[in-house]
Scaffold this motif. Structure first.
Motif, PDB file in Angstrom:
ATOM      1  N   ASN A   1       0.830  -1.192   0.000  1.00 39.25           N
ATOM      2  CA  ASN A   1       0.000   0.000   0.000  1.00 39.25           C
ATOM      3  C   ASN A   1       0.875   1.256   0.000  1.00 39.25           C
ATOM      4  O   ASN A   1       2.007   1.234   0.488  1.00 39.25           O
ATOM      5  CB  ASN A   1      -0.909   0.023   1.223  1.00 39.25           C
ATOM      6  CG  ASN A   1      -1.950  -1.072   1.184  1.00 39.25           C
ATOM      7  OD1 ASN A   1      -2.708  -1.163   0.224  1.00 39.25           O
ATOM      8  ND2 ASN A   1      -1.987  -1.911   2.212  1.00 39.25           N
TER       9      ASN A   1
ATOM     10  N   LYS B   1      -5.420   6.422  -1.021  1.00 38.63           N
ATOM     11  CA  LYS B   1      -6.782   6.421  -1.570  1.00 38.63           C
ATOM     12  C   LYS B   1      -7.757   7.197  -0.681  1.00 38.63           C
ATOM     13  O   LYS B   1      -8.866   7.509  -1.112  1.00 38.63           O
ATOM     14  CB  LYS B   1      -7.283   4.990  -1.737  1.00 38.63           C
ATOM     15  CG  LYS B   1      -6.459   4.155  -2.719  1.00 38.63           C
ATOM     16  CD  LYS B   1      -6.974   2.735  -2.786  1.00 38.63           C
ATOM     17  CE  LYS B   1      -6.134   1.884  -3.734  1.00 38.63           C
ATOM     18  NZ  LYS B   1      -6.616   0.469  -3.783  1.00 38.63           N
ATOM     19  N   GLU B   2      -7.328   7.505   0.552  1.00 38.44           N
ATOM     20  CA  GLU B   2      -8.223   8.163   1.509  1.00 38.44           C
ATOM     21  C   GLU B   2      -7.792   9.581   1.850  1.00 38.44           C
ATOM     22  O   GLU B   2      -8.356  10.207   2.747  1.00 38.44           O
ATOM     23  CB  GLU B   2      -8.296   7.324   2.793  1.00 38.44           C
ATOM     24  CG  GLU B   2      -8.866   5.930   2.566  1.00 38.44           C
ATOM     25  CD  GLU B   2      -8.802   5.074   3.813  1.00 38.44           C
ATOM     26  OE1 GLU B   2      -8.101   5.475   4.777  1.00 38.44           O
ATOM     27  OE2 GLU B   2      -9.433   3.997   3.835  1.00 38.44           O
TER      28      GLU B   2
ATOM     29  N   ASN C   1      -3.857   6.372   3.986  1.00 44.61           N
ATOM     30  CA  ASN C   1      -3.747   5.588   2.774  1.00 44.61           C
ATOM     31  C   ASN C   1      -3.974   6.543   1.606  1.00 44.61           C
ATOM     32  O   ASN C   1      -4.863   7.397   1.660  1.00 44.61           O
ATOM     33  CB  ASN C   1      -4.804   4.477   2.760  1.00 44.61           C
ATOM     34  CG  ASN C   1      -4.645   3.538   1.580  1.00 44.61           C
ATOM     35  OD1 ASN C   1      -4.812   3.931   0.424  1.00 44.61           O
ATOM     36  ND2 ASN C   1      -4.338   2.277   1.865  1.00 44.61           N
TER      37      ASN C   1
END
Length: 396
Positions: free
Chosen positions: A2, A36-37, A34
């Motif tokens: 990740n 994506k967040e 993360n």
């Protein structure tokens, strides 16, 4: 694998699991996302802050200290948190004073792009809005580490094209001062505002600020009424004109006298050598039932003229509010509670995003009132209900 993003220093890293700490700036897991967040909007930043500040601040669209707001509703008999002291009249008074002021809309003339650039204590800024000298985010539900909070405010301010002030509170010491620690991390790009501690302690803090390369320093003069300092046995004092002169003469750094709400006292600070008078009632957190800052600001500007630079804070939430304060006499405007929420929500990234939003709405407000640059702004853009029609239109 990740990808992870540190919202304090913007470092990217690849790990299977979320890192416990950022290897570059030591920010902990609370400030690591993360990829994506990562929040993409201020509303997302505000949502993150709401979760971290649960029971202290709900991040309402209107931050005005009303009784239906959680900061006031649950404050009785408890620490005031982000609310106002007493019944919150001073907190509400700041917002109400600004709300009453109306802007005159001007739509005829040549098209232009407003120029918001300015200078504050010889520091060139992209717009005249600074982060106020808040402190204590670490104690709000352990929302974030205090030094990382201070660093986020300073870095976010700089990345947005302005500069941040940093505050002082009961767990800051000479040996471990999060504000000054952050100043070091930011190579001195910031301004510490100290509580009115003893003169000897203040002189040591000033020397530390000099060593950090700070641009200026100030004293939170209204901090003499700090309830949190008293609660933890930290002595703070009212300062005399002689005390101010002593500190001014102690250093070559420009001095900011913060927390002034009387025209005569503003003039006294100017005469004592202050470079900046910060008109403020401490966000309504030290004395209930004071006038709103926007009420006192023009009286103070009239009294001191151009002797000193004037800043103002209190109830400022939008670029439109910033324009009102500038028109009332401020040279620069400070943001407090909103910057706390932005930093808690997403560190440096959140602070930068909030300042960029303020700059955008300030430019819109300037455009719609015909103000091509900051120096043009004056009271002519404000509608005054106290004047009759003839007096009102004499402006034009």
């Amino acid at each position: 694998m990740n990808q992870w993003y540190c919202s304090v220093c913007h470092e990217m890293s690849d790990y299977e699991d979320k890192p416990v700490i950022c290897e570059i700036c030591d920010a902990d897991h609370r400030m690591i996302f993360n990829i994506k967040e990562v929040p993409q909007s201020l509303e997302q930043v505000r949502d993150l802050a709401r979760k971290k500040l649960k029971g202290i601040c709900a991040g309402y669209p209107s931050c005005d200290g009303s009784f239906d707001k959680i900061c006031q509703r649950e404050a009785y008999g408890k620490p005031i948190g982000l609310g106002g002291i007493g019944l919150g009249r001073s907190f509400r008074g700041n917002s109400e004073a600004l709300e009453k002021i109306q802007l005159n809309m001007s739509v005829l003339g040549d098209h232009f792009e407003p120029d918001t650039t300015c200078s504050f204590l010889d520091v060139d800024l992209e717009f005249p809005v600074l982060a106020s000298s808040t402190a204590g985010a670490q104690k709000y539900n352990d929302a974030m580490d205090e030094t990382q909070f201070c660093t986020s405010v300073l870095r976010g301010s700089k990345e947005a094209g302005t500069i941040g002030l940093r505050g002082d509170t009961w767990f800051y010491t000479l040996d471990d001062n999060p504000s000054l620690n952050a100043m070091k991390a930011c190579e001195g790009y910031g301004i510490p505002i100290f509580k009115p501690r003893s003169q000897d302690v203040l002189k040591k803090l000033i020397e530390n600020a000099e060593d950090c390369g700070c641009k200026a320093f100030g004293i939170d003069l209204d901090g003499c009424g700090s309830s949190i300092m008293a609660l933890h046995g930290q002595p703070v004092f009212k300062k005399s004109v002689k005390d101010i002169e002593e500190l001014v003469n102690f250093t070559n750094l420009p001095f900011i006298a913060k927390g002034i709400m009387l025209p005569d006292e503003a003039l006294m600070c100017a005469d004592a050598g202050a470079s900046v008078v910060a008109v403020s009632n401490h966000g309504g957190r030290v004395l209930d039932s004071t006038p709103g800052v926007a009420t006192m600001l023009p009286l103070i500007r009239e009294k001191v003229g151009d002797l000193v630079t004037i800043t103002a804070d209190g109830g400022v939430r939008t670029g439109y509010d910033v324009l009102k304060m500038l028109a009332l006499g401020a040279d620069a405007v400070l943001l407090g509670r909103d910057i706390i929420r932005a930093a808690v929500g997403a560190g440096t990234l959140g602070v930068k995003m909030h300042f960029e939003h303020i700059k955008k709405t300030l430019k819109k407000a300037m455009f719609m009132t015909g103000m091509k640059n900051i120096k043009m702004i004056d009271s002519k853009i404000l509608f005054d209900y106290n004047q009759n029609k003839e007096e009102q239109w004499e402006k034009y």
